[in-house]
Scaffold this motif. Sequence first.
Motif, PDB file in Angstrom:
ATOM      1  N   LYS A 175       1.410   3.267 -37.875  1.00  0.00           N
ATOM      2  CA  LYS A 175       2.096   1.776 -38.459  1.00  0.00           C
ATOM      3  C   LYS A 175       1.438   0.587 -37.970  1.00  0.00           C
ATOM      4  N   GLU A 176       1.160   0.521 -37.084  1.00  0.00           N
ATOM      5  CA  GLU A 176       0.125  -0.448 -36.465  1.00  0.00           C
ATOM      6  C   GLU A 176      -1.317  -0.753 -37.137  1.00  0.00           C
ATOM      7  N   TYR A 178      -1.920   0.421 -40.294  1.00  0.00           N
ATOM      8  CA  TYR A 178      -1.922  -0.208 -41.567  1.00  0.00           C
ATOM      9  C   TYR A 178      -0.988  -1.287 -41.743  1.00  0.00           C
ATOM     10  N   ARG A 179      -0.757  -1.926 -40.624  1.00  0.00           N
ATOM     11  CA  ARG A 179      -0.022  -3.350 -40.878  1.00  0.00           C
ATOM     12  C   ARG A 179      -0.959  -4.356 -41.396  1.00  0.00           C
TER      13      ARG A 179
END
Length: 179
Positions: A175-176, A178-179
């Motif tokens: 998640k981090e 592909y932020r």
Amino acid sequence: MGQMRRTEMVNLVMFIFSSYIDYRFTELEPILVKEFGDIDYLSRTLDFDKYTYFYNEEMGHKLQGKLVSFVHLIHPSELAEIKLKTNKLEMDFAVEGKRKINIDPGYIHHTQFVLASTKHWANRIYIGRGINAEVTLMFLNGAFRPLEYTYPNYKDKDYIDELSKIRELYLKKRKEYYR
């Protein structure tokens, strides 16, 4: 025709087993960190001896292992090179040509757990440099699921529980990333 998509980064995982795993891992850990980066998860000690006697003559008895996760995500295409490096590390720790530690690298993607192998089999795909890869577990309906050919230890609830914890860490890192 389908559209080309960017390959997702994955979480490098290794299963390391040996007799005297705590002692051997203490020796190996700084080398792993230097080669592959910081470790963000180290499983509890897992029984390995109950699944096979295949390694006993070479490595001894009462084999136990640990699953290790690394902080930095990798591209799945790196798996063959990583397997070659871990094979070299195994030989660096060998005594009189017999391995004292076994390092099986793989990765977790949100949909699967993949392992590298030097051995070809019908369920394995060649990925280069003499290395094959196999999908060992698939993540379906909220849980890792073994396949018919999955090694017995990876079918065990203890192993699946530890890999599920690593998957949760991966999802946060992903998640981090592909932020």
